[in-house]
Design a protein around this motif. Structure first.
Motif, short mmCIF file in Angstrom:
data_model
loop_
_atom_site.label_atom_id
_atom_site.label_comp_id
_atom_site.label_asym_id
_atom_site.label_seq_id
_atom_site.Cartn_x
_atom_site.Cartn_y
_atom_site.Cartn_z
N UNK A 167 1.03 -1.39 0.05
CA UNK A 167 0.15 -0.39 -0.44
C UNK A 167 0.80 0.96 0.20
N UNK A 168 1.53 1.40 -1.22
CA UNK A 168 2.54 2.68 -0.90
C UNK A 168 1.36 3.78 -1.24
N UNK A 169 2.52 4.81 -0.41
CA UNK A 169 1.43 6.40 0.09
C UNK A 169 2.80 7.22 -0.70
N UNK A 170 3.74 6.50 -1.64
CA UNK A 170 4.70 7.60 -2.45
C UNK A 170 4.00 7.94 -3.97
N UNK A 171 4.46 8.93 -4.14
CA UNK A 171 4.02 8.96 -5.55
C UNK A 171 3.64 8.89 -6.32
N UNK A 172 2.42 8.76 -6.72
CA UNK A 172 2.16 7.28 -7.89
C UNK A 172 2.86 7.35 -9.09
N UNK A 173 3.38 7.95 -9.33
CA UNK A 173 4.59 7.50 -10.35
C UNK A 173 5.17 7.05 -9.89
N UNK A 174 5.78 7.27 -9.19
CA UNK A 174 6.83 6.38 -8.33
C UNK A 174 6.63 4.48 -8.47
N UNK A 222 0.03 -0.36 -9.32
CA UNK A 222 -0.90 0.63 -9.68
C UNK A 222 -2.03 0.00 -9.19
N UNK A 223 -2.42 -0.82 -8.05
CA UNK A 223 -4.29 -0.83 -7.11
C UNK A 223 -4.40 0.72 -6.55
N UNK A 224 -4.20 1.83 -6.98
CA UNK A 224 -4.59 2.97 -6.28
C UNK A 224 -6.08 3.10 -6.16
N UNK A 225 -6.80 2.81 -6.08
CA UNK A 225 -8.33 2.68 -6.01
C UNK A 225 -8.16 1.63 -4.07
N UNK A 226 -7.34 1.36 -4.46
CA UNK A 226 -7.32 -0.27 -3.24
C UNK A 226 -6.94 0.19 -1.55
N UNK A 227 -5.95 1.80 -2.51
CA UNK A 227 -4.77 2.47 -1.34
C UNK A 227 -5.72 2.68 -0.15
N UNK A 231 -6.02 -0.89 1.79
CA UNK A 231 -4.92 -1.74 2.59
C UNK A 231 -4.66 -0.84 3.77
N UNK A 232 -4.73 0.99 3.61
CA UNK A 232 -4.50 1.38 4.92
C UNK A 232 -5.08 1.16 6.55
N UNK A 233 -6.16 1.43 5.47
CA UNK A 233 -6.95 0.16 7.30
C UNK A 233 -6.83 -0.80 7.37
N UNK A 234 -6.30 -1.98 7.06
CA UNK A 234 -5.96 -3.21 7.21
C UNK A 234 -4.78 -2.47 8.37
N UNK A 235 -3.45 -1.94 7.42
CA UNK A 235 -2.71 -1.67 8.30
C UNK A 235 -2.37 -1.06 9.59
N UNK A 236 -3.26 -0.14 9.21
CA UNK A 236 -3.33 0.29 10.16
C UNK A 236 -3.82 -0.32 11.75
N UNK A 262 -3.88 0.91 15.15
CA UNK A 262 -4.32 1.88 15.52
C UNK A 262 -5.98 1.99 15.18
N UNK A 263 -7.05 2.38 16.06
CA UNK A 263 -8.34 2.59 15.91
C UNK A 263 -8.77 3.88 15.27
N UNK A 264 -8.14 4.94 15.33
CA UNK A 264 -8.62 5.89 15.09
C UNK A 264 -8.29 6.47 13.15
N UNK A 265 -9.09 7.32 13.25
CA UNK A 265 -9.04 7.94 11.63
C UNK A 265 -8.09 7.97 10.88
N UNK A 266 -8.43 7.38 9.92
CA UNK A 266 -7.01 7.30 8.32
C UNK A 266 -6.52 9.45 8.37
N UNK A 267 -7.29 9.83 7.92
CA UNK A 267 -7.16 11.24 7.71
C UNK A 267 -5.84 11.98 8.90
N UNK A 268 -6.17 11.80 10.05
CA UNK A 268 -5.07 12.25 10.46
C UNK A 268 -3.76 12.23 10.50
N UNK A 269 -3.56 10.71 10.52
CA UNK A 269 -1.94 10.13 10.67
C UNK A 269 -1.42 9.99 9.08
N UNK A 270 -2.51 10.12 7.57
CA UNK A 270 -2.50 10.58 6.20
C UNK A 270 -1.61 12.09 6.65
N UNK A 271 -2.22 13.24 7.24
CA UNK A 271 -1.64 14.48 7.46
C UNK A 271 -0.13 13.95 8.30
#
Length: 91
Positions: free
Chosen positions: A1-8, A15-20, A23-28, A33-42
């Motif tokens: 579930x890479x969070x780097x730039x899509x082109x990288x 290329x499974x960008x829609x699944x990120x 996958x991130x929720x599963x990872x957390x 980590x039961x909190x929301x994803x948004x603050x983690x991504x920030x």
């Protein structure tokens, strides 16, 4: 579930960008980590932006390895990731 730039990550075969989000929720969840994803991504966005700035700063100070990173666009790719993650965090 890479969070780097899509082109990288696409160049590396991911290329499974829609699944990120799922996958991130599963990872957390796996790390308790039961909190929301948004603050983690920030936090990720802030750290990636700081890395890009550190690369540019160190390159400007004359470090040849960091100059090569800038010449190869590493800092620019990180900035792209920061922009793309803004959309990811909002969605």
């Amino acid at each position: 579930m890479p969070l780097h730039a899509r082109h990288v990550v696409a160049a590396e075969g991911f290329t499974a960008f829609a699944d990120r989000p799922r996958r991130l929720r599963l990872f957390l969840d796996a790390y308790g980590h039961a909190g929301p994803v948004g603050p983690f991504v920030e936090v990720v966005r802030q750290r990636v932006a700081a890395s890009a700035e550190g690369i540019r700063r160190t390159a400007a100070a004359g470090d040849p390895a960091y100059r090569a990173m800038v010449d190869h666009g590493v800092d620019a790719a990180l900035e792209t990731a920061v922009r793309e993650l803004a959309d990811f965090a909002a969605g």
